[in-house]
Design a protein around this motif. Structure first.
Motif, short mmCIF file in Angstrom:
data_model
loop_
_atom_site.label_atom_id
_atom_site.label_comp_id
_atom_site.label_asym_id
_atom_site.label_seq_id
_atom_site.Cartn_x
_atom_site.Cartn_y
_atom_site.Cartn_z
N LYS A 233 0.83 -1.21 0.00
CA LYS A 233 0.00 0.00 0.00
C LYS A 233 0.86 1.26 0.00
O LYS A 233 1.80 1.37 0.80
CB LYS A 233 -0.92 0.03 1.22
CG LYS A 233 -1.93 -1.11 1.29
CD LYS A 233 -2.74 -1.01 2.58
CE LYS A 233 -3.65 -2.21 2.76
NZ LYS A 233 -4.72 -2.22 1.76
N ASN A 264 -16.17 5.69 -2.96
CA ASN A 264 -15.29 4.53 -2.90
C ASN A 264 -16.06 3.23 -2.69
O ASN A 264 -15.70 2.18 -3.21
CB ASN A 264 -14.26 4.71 -1.79
CG ASN A 264 -12.88 5.06 -2.34
OD1 ASN A 264 -12.68 5.13 -3.54
ND2 ASN A 264 -11.93 5.29 -1.45
N ASN A 268 -15.80 0.18 -5.35
CA ASN A 268 -15.36 -1.15 -4.90
C ASN A 268 -16.45 -2.21 -5.00
O ASN A 268 -16.15 -3.38 -5.24
CB ASN A 268 -14.86 -1.07 -3.46
CG ASN A 268 -13.50 -0.39 -3.36
OD1 ASN A 268 -12.60 -0.66 -4.14
ND2 ASN A 268 -13.35 0.52 -2.41
N GLU A 303 -5.92 0.12 -5.61
CA GLU A 303 -6.81 -0.11 -4.48
C GLU A 303 -7.44 1.22 -4.12
O GLU A 303 -6.74 2.21 -3.88
CB GLU A 303 -6.07 -0.66 -3.28
CG GLU A 303 -6.98 -0.88 -2.07
CD GLU A 303 -6.23 -1.38 -0.85
OE1 GLU A 303 -6.87 -1.48 0.22
OE2 GLU A 303 -5.03 -1.66 -0.96
N THR A 305 -9.02 3.27 -1.55
CA THR A 305 -9.09 3.24 -0.10
C THR A 305 -9.25 4.64 0.46
O THR A 305 -8.70 5.61 -0.09
CB THR A 305 -7.81 2.60 0.48
OG1 THR A 305 -7.82 2.71 1.90
CG2 THR A 305 -6.55 3.27 -0.05
N ASN A 306 -10.00 4.75 1.54
CA ASN A 306 -10.18 6.05 2.19
C ASN A 306 -9.00 6.41 3.10
O ASN A 306 -8.83 7.57 3.49
CB ASN A 306 -11.47 6.04 3.01
CG ASN A 306 -12.69 5.76 2.16
OD1 ASN A 306 -12.97 6.46 1.21
ND2 ASN A 306 -13.41 4.69 2.50
N ASP A 307 -8.19 5.43 3.42
CA ASP A 307 -7.01 5.65 4.25
C ASP A 307 -5.96 6.42 3.45
O ASP A 307 -5.55 5.96 2.38
CB ASP A 307 -6.44 4.31 4.69
CG ASP A 307 -5.31 4.44 5.70
OD1 ASP A 307 -4.74 5.55 5.85
OD2 ASP A 307 -4.99 3.41 6.33
#
Length: 355
Positions: A233, A264, A268, A303, A305-307
């Motif tokens: 990541k 998101n 997804n 990917e 991702t909200n992170d």
């Protein structure tokens, strides 16, 4: 291959652009007749920037499918604006023409640094991955790169720092002027397929969809950047807001982040519909839809991702310093993730640790 956290960068060209901006013109809050504490009285305009490409899929889909508009509500007018490069988007934020934007880690760091931590905040992540080194088939390993010419999008940009740092870890040298063991050739991504086919370059460290385009042109992936990061990541796209807008309209920013989380979720959970929406949206914006087959080919490398994967942004900055493309930057205060965690909690999802 050594697996160490590959890092991101601070683009030298962007520094010049952002450096020309002044704090007095940081970023505008919506309409002048709106008020902002916990609730806005009167209509608010949110000017949201993003790029018409795959790595900005949550933004593209969020606009195209009306997800942002729904979350923002009738009292907020969404004014989407598209950009082709980070420097232009950051310039728009600093000039007051943009309130928030989806953007890469490099201009994120530049804007924060040049405004001495005052102008912008990261309120959410958006995407990870989607970057690789694609080379001619005859190149079988790092030892074959010596004396070769490898393209990157721009001197000092995310991918430029990435390959220079990786090569240094392999014992190979590079210079800003294109010398050293491996000749780094900065050029526009749109040129890479042509120069690759002509033999002017032997490979390129680039983001999608250019990775897939080079593979389709006969290249092969030598390094998938995901393999160089913990858990595969690393941040490729953030959601950034101006602090002026954030302070004036925290309620609107919360709704925007709610929209990001919802976008998101759509991307997804409904990948085929999202891919078609991206192709259609890019067609409307540029006049030429992005080939759906190309989108599907590139999709697994990303990917959504909200992170924001803050550790990778900091690591990238450290690597840019290591290859002498920038000076150290104090990133304390860059992230404000309470809005993201509010949205995640409401959606029944795990919260993200505040850096």
């Amino acid at each position: 291959m050594r697996r160490s956290p590959l890092r991101r960068m601070v683009t030298l060209a962007t520094l010049a652009v952002v450096g020309a901006a002044t704090l007095g013109s940081t970023a505008a809050c919506g309409d002048d007749d709106s008020k902002g504490a916990s609730g806005s009285s009167g209509p608010v305009t949110l000017r949201l920037g993003y790029f018409p490409n795959i790595t900005h899929a949550p933004a593209v889909v969020g606009v195209e499918k009306g997800i942002f508009a729904e979350k923002l509500g009738a009292n907020v007018k969404l004014d989407p604006k598209t950009f082709n490069a980070g420097p232009a988007a950051i310039e728009a934020v600093f000039s007051g023409a943009l309130d928030a934007t989806y953007i890469g880690p490099n201009p994120t760091v530049n804007a924060f640094s040049k405004s001495k931590g005052e102008a912008v905040r990261v309120v959410s992540g958006a995407a990870s991955g989607g970057v690789a080194l694609v080379v001619k088939p005859a190149i079988s390993g790092v030892q074959d790169l010596k004396g070769k010419k490898i393209a990157t999008p721009q001197l000092g940009n995310t991918q430029d720092v990435a390959i220079r740092y990786w090569l240094k870890q392999q014992g190979l040298t590079t210079t800003k002027e294109g010398g050293g063991d491996v000749k780094i050739v900065p050029q526009e991504n749109a040129q890479t397929v042509e120069t690759f086919n002509s033999g002017a370059i032997d490979g390129a460290w680039v983001p999608e969809p250019f990775v897939s385009r080079l593979v389709n042109a006969g290249g092969k992936v030598l390094v998938d950047e995901r393999d160089l990061w913990p858990d595969k990541k690393f941040v490729i796209t953030n959601l950034l807001v101006s602090t002026k807008f954030l302070k004036a309209h925290p309620d609107v920013v919360q709704k925007l982040v709610d929209g990001q989380v919802a976008a998101n979720e759509f991307v997804n959970s409904k990948p085929e519909e999202a891919q078609q929406a991206i192709s259609d949206a890019i067609g409307k914006i540029t006049g030429k839809p992005l080939d759906l087959k190309l989108i599907k080919q590139a999709w697994p490398t990303l990917e959504f991702t909200n992170d924001p994967i803050a550790t990778s942004l900091k690591a990238g900055l450290d690597h840019a310093v290591d290859v002498k493309l920038t000076e150290p930057v104090d990133l304390d205060g860059l992230y404000d993730l309470k809005y993201l965690n509010n949205a995640l909690k409401a959606a029944g999802k795990p919260e993200v640790v505040q850096p």
